[in-house]
Design a protein around this motif. Structure first.
Motif, PDB file in Angstrom:
ATOM      1  N   ASN A  69      48.420  39.942  47.076  1.00  0.00           N
ATOM      2  CA  ASN A  69      47.544  40.353  45.987  1.00  0.00           C
ATOM      3  C   ASN A  69      46.338  41.150  46.488  1.00  0.00           C
ATOM      4  O   ASN A  69      45.187  40.711  46.453  1.00  0.00           O
ATOM      5  N   THR A  89      42.907  41.718  44.524  1.00  0.00           N
ATOM      6  CA  THR A  89      41.752  40.828  44.641  1.00  0.00           C
ATOM      7  C   THR A  89      40.646  41.466  45.470  1.00  0.00           C
ATOM      8  O   THR A  89      39.449  41.332  45.162  1.00  0.00           O
ATOM      9  N   ARG A 102      36.654  42.102  44.655  1.00  0.00           N
ATOM     10  CA  ARG A 102      35.631  41.539  45.537  1.00  0.00           C
ATOM     11  C   ARG A 102      34.733  42.635  46.099  1.00  0.00           C
ATOM     12  O   ARG A 102      33.517  42.455  46.227  1.00  0.00           O
ATOM     13  N   ALA A 116      34.975  35.427  45.132  1.00  0.00           N
ATOM     14  CA  ALA A 116      36.380  35.322  45.524  1.00  0.00           C
ATOM     15  C   ALA A 116      37.239  34.727  44.414  1.00  0.00           C
ATOM     16  O   ALA A 116      38.309  35.249  44.083  1.00  0.00           O
ATOM     17  N   GLU A 117      36.774  33.616  43.805  1.00  0.00           N
ATOM     18  CA  GLU A 117      37.582  32.969  42.773  1.00  0.00           C
ATOM     19  C   GLU A 117      37.690  33.836  41.520  1.00  0.00           C
ATOM     20  O   GLU A 117      38.768  33.957  40.929  1.00  0.00           O
ATOM     21  N   GLU A 159      40.033  36.720  42.207  1.00  0.00           N
ATOM     22  CA  GLU A 159      41.442  36.293  42.246  1.00  0.00           C
ATOM     23  C   GLU A 159      41.978  36.072  40.834  1.00  0.00           C
ATOM     24  O   GLU A 159      43.101  36.463  40.508  1.00  0.00           O
TER      25      GLU A 159
END
Length: 369
Positions: A225, A228, A232, A238-239, A242
């Protein structure tokens, strides 16, 4: 804020104040309706909603006055001026003036106005600020070049003419020096503005996501992925990055807005066109050239019509002073700042620079003599 006691008769001062408020609300509502008449779509709806809100405030004062409404008064001078401008121009300048008018609402300190009315006026200021900001954004690129150009022309050529004139050279020399300064400065401003704006646009373009990246979305490795990393790199945690990437891949939403995550927190799908605010290199260059030349012409005009000596200097200073006051006031209006203060600031800065050059010219003229 407590409401007036309905069992007590209003004082003469209250009646006068309420009648003026009533007149002002009527005039402000008319301003917004006039502005709406020159707009379309969403801006028109917003302006009509503001007019409706002013109508509610008008009804409040009419209810308090009852049978003491009296002969309809005229609104405040500044509100009538706004109405006149709105009917004839409907421009961002009128919205900027309306923004300042909303900011001066007296309702927060008046016990006869409701808390809702005071809150309305505060919010109206922000609504008008938002509408004015749209116009300011459309103007900002070429307007910035125009303001810088005309002020540079006024100040630099006045300083040049006064400095050369103070040395005691003939009027013809001052005239040709001023014309040379006009041409050299206008060409320099135009070329410099073109390079500056082009460079800024190129920097923005380098930071704009490549539309070709959209076609890669269906083929990304769902495990790795890589999308992501895009989010970022554009400021998400990060979360959150994602989760956003997973959602995009799951729906294969390949619209342009899905890759344009704004670091400043713009809403998803909202594309902020920074290029529009910067303007184009050619338009900025032309504006700089023309406005520098128009500003630089004023200090030379007295010599063009045959004036010499102190008379030419005084006329040049007066012409430039009036122009500096005008440009300062315009900048103040567009920025929502007090026009008079901005005009005086512009005048002091311009005359300060010219005075220093004139004194230096006197010094050199004395030493050479």
């Amino acid at each position: 804020m407590s409401a007036p006691d309905p069992t007590r008769a209003p004082t003469a001062a209250q009646v006068r104040r309420w009648r003026q408020y009533l007149a002002d609300e009527r005039a402000e509502a008319a301003v917004y309706r006039d502005l709406a008449g020159r707009r379309a779509g969403e801006e028109r709806e917003i302006l009509l909603a503001l007019a409706e809100a002013e109508g509610r405030h008008e009804a409040h004062w009419r209810d308090l006055l009852g049978d003491q409404t009296g002969t309809p008064r005229r609104g405040a001078v500044r509100t009538r001026l706004l109405g006149w401008l709105a009917r004839r121009f409907g421009s961002v300048f009128v919205l900027a003036l309306a923004q300042r008018a909303e900011a001066r609402s007296p309702y927060e300190g008046d016990a006869d106005a409701t808390d809702a009315m005071a809150a309305d006026e505060r919010i109206h200021e922000e609504v008008v600020r938002g509408l004015a900001a749209r116009g300011r954004k459309r103007l900002s690129g070429t307007f910035r070049a125009a303001v810088f150009g005309v002020n540079d022309g006024l100040v630099s050529n006045l300083a040049l003419v006064l400095g050369i004139g103070a040395t005691g050279v003939p009027a013809a020399t001052i005239l040709f020096t001023g014309i040379a300064g006009l041409l050299a400065g206008a060409l320099s401003m135009g070329a410099g503005e073109y390079v500056s704006v082009r460079s800024q646009r190129e920097l923005l373009e380098a930071s704009t996501p490549n539309p070709a990246a959209q076609s890669a979305l269906p083929h990304l490795d769902l495990g790795a992925n890589e999308l992501t990393l895009v989010y970022r790199a554009r400021g998400m945690g990060a979360e959150e990055a994602e989760a956003r990437a997973a959602e995009v891949l799951r729906t294969l939403a390949v619209a342009t807005g899905s890759l344009k995550v704004q670091v400043d927190g713009a809403a998803d799908g909202e594309v902020v066109d920074e290029h529009e605010a910067v303007g184009t290199g050619l338009s900025a260059a032309i504006s700089s050239f023309c406005f520098f030349a128009s500003g630089a012409l004023l200090p030379v005009l007295p010599y063009l019509v045959g004036l010499t000596g102190l008379a030419a200097i005084i006329v040049a200073a007066v012409l430039v002073g009036l122009a500096l006051l005008a440009t300062g006031a315009v900048v103040g209006l567009l920025s929502g700042a007090p026009p008079l203060r901005r005009a005086l600031r512009q005048l002091v800065i311009g005359f300060g620079a010219a005075a220093v050059t004139y004194l230096l010219g006197l010094l050199f003229g004395t030493s050479l003599g």
